[in-house]
Write a protein that holds these residues in place. Structure first.
Motif, PDB file in Angstrom:
ATOM      1  N   PRO A 228       0.802  -1.235   0.000  1.00  0.00           N
ATOM      2  CA  PRO A 228       0.000   0.000   0.000  1.00  0.00           C
ATOM      3  C   PRO A 228       0.830   1.277   0.000  1.00  0.00           C
ATOM      4  N   TYR A 229       2.080   1.199   0.461  1.00  0.00           N
ATOM      5  CA  TYR A 229       2.954   2.387   0.433  1.00  0.00           C
ATOM      6  C   TYR A 229       3.042   2.961  -0.977  1.00  0.00           C
ATOM      7  N   ALA A 230       3.031   2.084  -1.979  1.00  0.00           N
ATOM      8  CA  ALA A 230       3.208   2.521  -3.364  1.00  0.00           C
ATOM      9  C   ALA A 230       1.973   3.198  -3.926  1.00  0.00           C
ATOM     10  N   ASP A 231       0.869   3.192  -3.185  1.00  0.00           N
ATOM     11  CA  ASP A 231      -0.378   3.766  -3.692  1.00  0.00           C
ATOM     12  C   ASP A 231      -0.754   5.077  -3.012  1.00  0.00           C
ATOM     13  N   GLN A 232       0.098   5.600  -2.165  1.00  0.00           N
ATOM     14  CA  GLN A 232      -0.208   6.862  -1.514  1.00  0.00           C
ATOM     15  C   GLN A 232      -0.142   8.003  -2.526  1.00  0.00           C
ATOM     16  N   PRO A 233      -1.028   8.982  -2.409  1.00  0.00           N
ATOM     17  CA  PRO A 233      -0.947  10.141  -3.305  1.00  0.00           C
ATOM     18  C   PRO A 233       0.341  10.915  -3.030  1.00  0.00           C
ATOM     19  N   MET A 234       0.947  11.428  -4.082  1.00  0.00           N
ATOM     20  CA  MET A 234       2.225  12.130  -3.944  1.00  0.00           C
ATOM     21  C   MET A 234       2.073  13.598  -4.340  1.00  0.00           C
ATOM     22  N   ASN A 235       2.935  14.424  -3.753  1.00  0.00           N
ATOM     23  CA  ASN A 235       3.064  15.790  -4.259  1.00  0.00           C
ATOM     24  C   ASN A 235       4.240  15.834  -5.238  1.00  0.00           C
ATOM     25  N   ALA A 236       4.462  16.967  -5.843  1.00  0.00           N
ATOM     26  CA  ALA A 236       5.496  17.080  -6.876  1.00  0.00           C
ATOM     27  C   ALA A 236       6.895  16.863  -6.304  1.00  0.00           C
ATOM     28  N   TRP A 237       7.104  17.229  -5.046  1.00  0.00           N
ATOM     29  CA  TRP A 237       8.410  17.009  -4.419  1.00  0.00           C
ATOM     30  C   TRP A 237       8.712  15.521  -4.334  1.00  0.00           C
ATOM     31  N   GLN A 238       7.731  14.726  -3.918  1.00  0.00           N
ATOM     32  CA  GLN A 238       7.926  13.281  -3.829  1.00  0.00           C
ATOM     33  C   GLN A 238       8.070  12.653  -5.212  1.00  0.00           C
ATOM     34  N   GLU A 239       7.261  13.123  -6.166  1.00  0.00           N
ATOM     35  CA  GLU A 239       7.300  12.529  -7.496  1.00  0.00           C
ATOM     36  C   GLU A 239       8.600  12.853  -8.231  1.00  0.00           C
ATOM     37  N   ALA A 240       9.337  13.830  -7.714  1.00  0.00           N
ATOM     38  CA  ALA A 240      10.640  14.150  -8.299  1.00  0.00           C
ATOM     39  C   ALA A 240      11.684  13.100  -7.947  1.00  0.00           C
ATOM     40  N   PHE A 241      11.243  11.937  -7.429  1.00  0.00           N
ATOM     41  CA  PHE A 241      12.170  10.811  -7.291  1.00  0.00           C
ATOM     42  C   PHE A 241      12.578  10.298  -8.667  1.00  0.00           C
ATOM     43  N   LEU A 242      11.843  10.715  -9.691  1.00  0.00           N
ATOM     44  CA  LEU A 242      12.176  10.374 -11.072  1.00  0.00           C
ATOM     45  C   LEU A 242      12.906  11.536 -11.735  1.00  0.00           C
ATOM     46  N   PRO A 243      14.019  11.273 -12.403  1.00  0.00           N
ATOM     47  CA  PRO A 243      14.758  12.356 -13.061  1.00  0.00           C
ATOM     48  C   PRO A 243      13.909  13.181 -14.028  1.00  0.00           C
ATOM     49  N   MET A 244      13.063  12.511 -14.833  1.00  0.00           N
ATOM     50  CA  MET A 244      12.251  13.237 -15.803  1.00  0.00           C
ATOM     51  C   MET A 244      11.205  14.114 -15.116  1.00  0.00           C
ATOM     52  N   GLU A 245      10.701  13.676 -13.962  1.00  0.00           N
ATOM     53  CA  GLU A 245       9.754  14.499 -13.214  1.00  0.00           C
ATOM     54  C   GLU A 245      10.454  15.697 -12.586  1.00  0.00           C
ATOM     55  N   LEU A 246      11.659  15.488 -12.072  1.00  0.00           N
ATOM     56  CA  LEU A 246      12.424  16.607 -11.520  1.00  0.00           C
ATOM     57  C   LEU A 246      12.703  17.629 -12.617  1.00  0.00           C
ATOM     58  N   GLN A 247      13.075  17.161 -13.791  1.00  0.00           N
ATOM     59  CA  GLN A 247      13.321  18.047 -14.925  1.00  0.00           C
ATOM     60  C   GLN A 247      12.082  18.897 -15.226  1.00  0.00           C
ATOM     61  N   SER A 248      10.916  18.265 -15.151  1.00  0.00           N
ATOM     62  CA  SER A 248       9.667  18.983 -15.425  1.00  0.00           C
ATOM     63  C   SER A 248       9.309  19.951 -14.303  1.00  0.00           C
ATOM     64  N   GLU A 249       9.480  19.526 -13.064  1.00  0.00           N
ATOM     65  CA  GLU A 249       9.014  20.319 -11.934  1.00  0.00           C
ATOM     66  C   GLU A 249       9.869  21.560 -11.669  1.00  0.00           C
ATOM     67  N   VAL A 250      11.171  21.510 -11.967  1.00  0.00           N
ATOM     68  CA  VAL A 250      11.996  22.701 -11.699  1.00  0.00           C
ATOM     69  C   VAL A 250      11.569  23.873 -12.580  1.00  0.00           C
ATOM     70  N   ARG A 251      10.853  23.598 -13.657  1.00  0.00           N
ATOM     71  CA  ARG A 251      10.369  24.689 -14.520  1.00  0.00           C
ATOM     72  C   ARG A 251       9.337  25.551 -13.804  1.00  0.00           C
ATOM     73  N   HIS A 252       8.719  25.026 -12.746  1.00  0.00           N
ATOM     74  CA  HIS A 252       7.671  25.753 -12.029  1.00  0.00           C
ATOM     75  C   HIS A 252       8.205  26.487 -10.791  1.00  0.00           C
ATOM     76  N   VAL A 253       9.494  26.359 -10.520  1.00  0.00           N
ATOM     77  CA  VAL A 253      10.070  26.944  -9.308  1.00  0.00           C
ATOM     78  C   VAL A 253      10.557  28.361  -9.597  1.00  0.00           C
ATOM     79  N   THR A 254      10.291  29.256  -8.672  1.00  0.00           N
ATOM     80  CA  THR A 254      10.818  30.627  -8.758  1.00  0.00           C
ATOM     81  C   THR A 254      11.766  30.880  -7.598  1.00  0.00           C
ATOM     82  N   VAL A 255      12.776  31.714  -7.842  1.00  0.00           N
ATOM     83  CA  VAL A 255      13.776  32.066  -6.830  1.00  0.00           C
ATOM     84  C   VAL A 255      14.029  33.565  -6.896  1.00  0.00           C
ATOM     85  N   ASN A 256      14.699  34.082  -5.894  1.00  0.00           N
ATOM     86  CA  ASN A 256      15.103  35.478  -5.890  1.00  0.00           C
ATOM     87  C   ASN A 256      16.533  35.602  -6.402  1.00  0.00           C
TER      88      ASN A 256
END
Length: 418
Positions: free
Chosen positions: A218-246
């Motif tokens: 059941p651990y594998a079926d928990q809903p994830m947020n984008a931070w958790q889903e960035a365990f995949l390189p391709m997801e991290l590549q996608s998610e950093v596009r949404h991050v803003t910094v100063n």
């Protein structure tokens, strides 16, 4: 489950070459140069920080992709990629530790052109995203990566989903940015679960996809947020596009300054969604149950052989699931409800199965085991009525249910009168 770089034919030779290469690289990085600065001693204002993502490969251990952090000295032109995906087959007890879920992985570094040449050669995509680091952040990133490369710091305890080559890269970037990336990604919902991402990426190796799906709890079926889903390189590549910094002046800007496809993908890309296993496994279970019933009527020996094959496999699967739960740290396999469908009780029905081919009645003990197994299947079905995160094992329910019903009917069909 993640791509851990190249896997040469000889692990010992690979280890020797990697050790020499790492030693030479450390010498080049750490040797003081009075004539020309490099990545190791360039001021932060000269350093470019990039996230480099390598697409999935053809081999099963490459299906999850790979990534690295690249540091480039804009003055000398030196560029080095740092990644966290190296393992050592020759490590003492490696296979035993792997089975127990106590794996140790290493960080490594290589000149960017050498590292990326391999992925380009085999047809895997290479994408570089230049990140908006201030000079101070770039220098901090460099210092952390060089510290992490030291022998006493280079190893880490690996976990498929929460501590792997992508999460270590993600965490290093977030650390250098002062922790601003994590809350932004945690506020975004993930698209899939661990199970769905695993099935999607392993779908080209159907046998391995089924084994992994069967073994995930059941651990594998928990809903994830984008931070958790960035365990995949391709997801991290996608998610950093949404991050803003100063930036250095305190103005908000996107983390990704620009994105370059260094080498396009030339391999079959994984599907965008996970395959739905319910219909295929339901059909497989129904067909097997029909074959059992037909063989019971017309070919008793074939019936006994087919039934024995199922019972032995069900018992072995149950033992494996029980071991994963009780004797290993593979927490993604703990509490697996498939134990209700496939468990060591199946071994206890082998004798009754061979008796039933001659239309002999099952013993009271066998009848009790059959009843217990049917109750377990019923419990597995009822679990899906519970609130909260429930293991998504419907495909295996649909597979096992017709077989157990058919087997129970045949084993009890000639029950002796009381």
């Amino acid at each position: 489950m993640h791509d851990h770089g190249r896997t040469p034919a000889s692990p010992r030779l690979s280890r020797f070459i990697a050790s020499v290469a790492s030693l030479l690289l450390c010498c080049l990085l750490l040797w003081p140069s009075h004539a020309q600065a490099g990545v190791a001693n360039a001021p932060g204002s000269n350093l470019e920080v990039s996230l480099v993502t390598y697409g999935p490969g053809d081999t099963y251990w490459e299906r999850f992709g790979h990534d690295a952090i690249e540091l480039r000295d804009t003055v000398s032109g030196e560029a080095v990629t740092f990644n966290y995906g190296v393992f050592d087959f020759d490590e003492s007890g490696f296979l035993l530790n792997f089975a127990r879920g106590q794996m140790h992985y290493l960080m490594d570094a290589a000149p960017s052109d050498v590292d990326q040449h391999y992925y380009t050669e085999v047809g895997r995509s290479v994408t570089r995203q230049r990140l908006a680091f201030t000079p101070a952040q770039a220098a901090e990133m460099r210092d952390y990566l060089l510290w992490n490369l030291q022998p006493e710091n280079v190893r880490y305890e690996y976990d498929y989903y929460v501590r792997n080559c992508a999460t270590r890269v993600r965490d290093a970037i977030d650390k250098a940015l002062g922790g601003v990336m994590k809350p932004q990604l945690e506020a975004r919902a993930g698209g899939m679960t661990y199970r769905q991402q695993t099935a999607r990426l392993m779908s080209q190796q159907a046998w391995l996809m089924l084994i992994l799906d069967l073994g995930l709890g059941p651990y594998a079926d928990q809903p994830m947020n984008a931070w958790q889903e960035a365990f995949l390189p391709m997801e991290l590549q996608s998610e950093v596009r949404h991050v803003t910094v100063n930036n250095a002046e305190g103005h908000a800007q996107p983390l990704v300054l620009d994105e370059q496809v260094v080498s396009p993908n030339r391999l079959d890309a994984p599907p965008a969604t996970a395959p739905d296993l319910r219909l295929p496994l339901a059909l497989a279970g129904l067909i097997f149950a029909i074959l059992l019933i037909a063989a019971y009527r017309f070919a008793p020996v074939v019936y006994a052989l087919l039934g024995s094959l199922y019972l032995v496999l069900a018992g072995l699967v149950g033992l494996a699931l029980l071991i994963l739960w009780t004797l290993t740290t593979h927490h993604s396999a703990w509490g697996n409800a498939n134990l209700l469908l496939f468990n060591p009780l199946a071994f206890l029905l082998l004798a009754a199965l061979w008796r039933s081919r001659k239309r002999l009645p099952a013993s009271r003990f066998a009848n009790s085991v059959i009843a217990l197994q049917l109750l377990a299947v019923l419990a597995a079905c009822l679990m899906h009525l519970l609130p909260g995160v429930v293991q998504q094992n419907q495909p295996w329910l649909l597979f096992a249910l017709p077989i157990w019903l058919a087997m129970a009917w045949m084993l009890r069909k000639q029950r002796a009168p009381i």
